[in-house]
Enzyme design. Structure first.
Site, PDB file in Angstrom:
ATOM      1  N   ALA A 128       4.480   5.865   6.628  1.00  0.00           N
ATOM      2  CA  ALA A 128       4.811   5.129   7.850  1.00  0.00           C
ATOM      3  C   ALA A 128       6.308   5.237   8.135  1.00  0.00           C
ATOM      4  O   ALA A 128       6.725   5.525   9.268  1.00  0.00           O
ATOM      5  CB  ALA A 128       4.394   3.671   7.715  1.00  0.00           C
TER       6      ALA A 128
ATOM      7  N   SER B 211       0.823  -1.207   0.000  1.00  0.00           N
ATOM      8  CA  SER B 211       0.000   0.000   0.000  1.00  0.00           C
ATOM      9  C   SER B 211       0.856   1.255   0.000  1.00  0.00           C
ATOM     10  O   SER B 211       2.050   1.226   0.335  1.00  0.00           O
ATOM     11  CB  SER B 211      -0.952   0.033   1.202  1.00  0.00           C
ATOM     12  N   ILE B 212       0.228   2.364  -0.357  1.00  0.00           N
ATOM     13  CA  ILE B 212       0.899   3.661  -0.382  1.00  0.00           C
ATOM     14  C   ILE B 212       1.292   4.123   1.018  1.00  0.00           C
ATOM     15  O   ILE B 212       2.179   4.966   1.180  1.00  0.00           O
ATOM     16  CB  ILE B 212      -0.019   4.708  -1.055  1.00  0.00           C
ATOM     17  N   LYS B 213       0.688   3.539   2.040  1.00  0.00           N
ATOM     18  CA  LYS B 213       0.955   3.948   3.414  1.00  0.00           C
ATOM     19  C   LYS B 213       2.373   3.613   3.871  1.00  0.00           C
ATOM     20  O   LYS B 213       2.838   4.146   4.886  1.00  0.00           O
ATOM     21  CB  LYS B 213      -0.065   3.317   4.360  1.00  0.00           C
ATOM     22  N   ASP B 214       3.065   2.741   3.148  1.00  0.00           N
ATOM     23  CA  ASP B 214       4.465   2.449   3.496  1.00  0.00           C
ATOM     24  C   ASP B 214       5.304   3.719   3.493  1.00  0.00           C
ATOM     25  O   ASP B 214       6.227   3.877   4.308  1.00  0.00           O
ATOM     26  CB  ASP B 214       5.073   1.459   2.489  1.00  0.00           C
TER      27      ASP B 214
END
Length: 452
Positions: free
Chosen positions: A48, A42-45
């Site tokens: 994060a 996901s783009i959240k890596d």
């Protein structure tokens, strides 16, 4: 040699892929920034890792510490990857509307997961926002990342997502389309792109039940806009600090159903197995396509991978239970026919009587019914073979020549399931309606229903 030192070095530089079939009626080029190519899918890596790095730099996250975060799943995965490499523990708080797969994946990478109720106000002590904040005070040597108000979130996209899109489009991007949740992705990428070209249009896709759209249009936080929704990963019941509304040009809302259906279309028509927000992003763009011109170049951000949703939007039963999947069922076929009365025979009827019934009603399959229940079946092909080898069998009772019973299914069984049950041996399928009456569906019924 090109050997990465650890998994974190593979974050970013995800591909931009042209959409061809889903957008075939568009006047312009539409490309997808497919961020499930990140190691955490996901783009959240991106954000994060940035949040962890800044927390370390500022001394808020210390060696051996515990990362605490409220997450719908994807941010937690990115934080967990960073924690594995850097030696931190993780406690993640999520809501009961998130897919089970998300929680299981977080546990697989060593995180502790706490599930909280969805339908409570943010300030409610049971909400996942409140529980995460409380844990940060109670757990020694811990730090609450707070992706909603942590500006490292949007900084990550200002530094990576925006520049990648600019470079991949040779600066020709005219529209950025992105679902709106924490605000980090859309705000950070938009801030960078608007610096390069202030004429780029940024369209935020929201869900009905979120207050973000009304807040964008009026500046009013109206809790009357908030109601439960099924869509995952975007929409909010408060306004996170990551938002900078001046860089967003339009908010568009989509329904839970339309987002789910579009996600399935992306998989079937483009080979892009994406999550719920990706389908919603494309659906929002569909609703706005009349605003586009021939020379436009639209970039849509597809946030995460479909593996997070195999028990939900990619599950036919889950979709049908919510009225999201428009599939024809046994009941639909029966309701569309001119005649609904089941033609059947009893075991004591003769073969000759059965043949006359078949000729009269032009049917190939008959159930054999005794005392209201099926005990066998008769088929035209089966009778032909028997009569051809022994013409005198026409005087025999049906009980002597009947074949195995026809399969029985639920009245709401989808056509796809029914068709798999119709074979050379079983030429039809039976079902009982709500009143307990039998009905029959043959292969010809299915063909007619699919060609109407």
């Amino acid at each position: 040699m090109d050997i990465k030192n650890n998994i974190l070095e593979t974050i970013g530089n995800t591909p931009l892929i042209r959409l061809n079939k889903v957008t075939r009626n568009f006047p312009c080029t539409v490309a997808a920034k497919v961020d499930y190519f990140n190691p955490g899918n996901s783009i959240k890596d991106r954000m994060a890792l940035k949040m962890v790095e800044i927390a370390e730099k500022e001394g808020k996250l210390k060696p051996g510490g515990t990362i605490i975060e409220g997450t719908s799943g994807n941010t937690g995965m990115g934080l967990a990857l960073a924690a594995v490499v850097k030696g931190y523990k993780c406690i993640f708080v999520t809501t009961d509307k998130q897919s089970k797969e998300k929680a299981d994946i977080l546990k697989a990478v060593g995180a502790e997961v706490i599930v909280c109720p969805t339908n409570v106000a943010p300030e409610d002590p049971r909400s996942y926002y409140s529980v995460a904040a409380r844990l940060a005070k109670e757990v020694p040597n811990s730090y609450h990342m707070n992706q909603y108000d942590n500006l490292a979130n949007r900084l990550a996209h200002y530094e990576t997502t925006g520049p990648e899109i600019w470079k991949q489009t040779d600066g020709k991007i005219t529209h950025l389309v992105c679902t709106a949740g924490t605000g980090g992705t859309i705000t950070g990428a938009a801030m960078y792109l608007k610096e390069k070209n202030p004429n780029i249009q940024v369209w935020a896709i929201d869900v009905y039940g979120s207050l973000l759209t009304k807040y964008f249009r009026t500046g009013e936080i109206d809790m009357g806009e908030v109601h439960p929704y099924i869509s995952e990963g975007f929409g909010e019941d408060f306004v996170p600090k990551n938002y900078e509304m001046r860089v967003i040009d339009h908010f568009e809302q989509v329904t839970d159903k339309d987002g789910a259906v579009m996600a399935r279309r992306l998989a079937k028509e483009e080979g892009l197995f994406c999550g719920y927000s990706a389908g919603s992003c494309l659906q929002g763009l569909m609703q706005l396509k009349d605003r586009l011109k021939k020379d436009d170049l639209v970039v849509c951000i597809l946030h995460d991978h479909g593996s997070r949703y195999v028990g939900k939007i990619y599950n036919d039963q889950w979709m049908m239970e919510r009225g999201f999947l428009d599939v024809k069922t046994f009941k639909d076929i029966v309701s569309s026919r001119a005649h609904n009365r089941l033609i059947s025979v009893e075991p004591a009827n003769t073969v000759a009587e059965t043949v006359e019934l078949m000729k009269k009603y032009d049917i190939e399959h008959l159930p054999v019914i005794k005392d209201g229940e099926q005990v066998g079946s008769i088929s035209e092909n089966g009778l032909f073979n028997k009569v051809f080898s022994n013409p005198e069998i026409k005087h025999a009772a049906v009980a002597e020549v009947m074949e195995v019973s026809l399969p029985i299914v639920a009245f709401d069984t989808p056509i796809e399931r029914i068709s798999s049950l119709i074979t050379r041996e079983n030429g039809a399928v039976l079902s009982k309606d709500e009143a307990g009456n039998y009905h029959i569906v043959t292969k010809y019924d299915i063909i007619q229903s699919l060609t109407k």
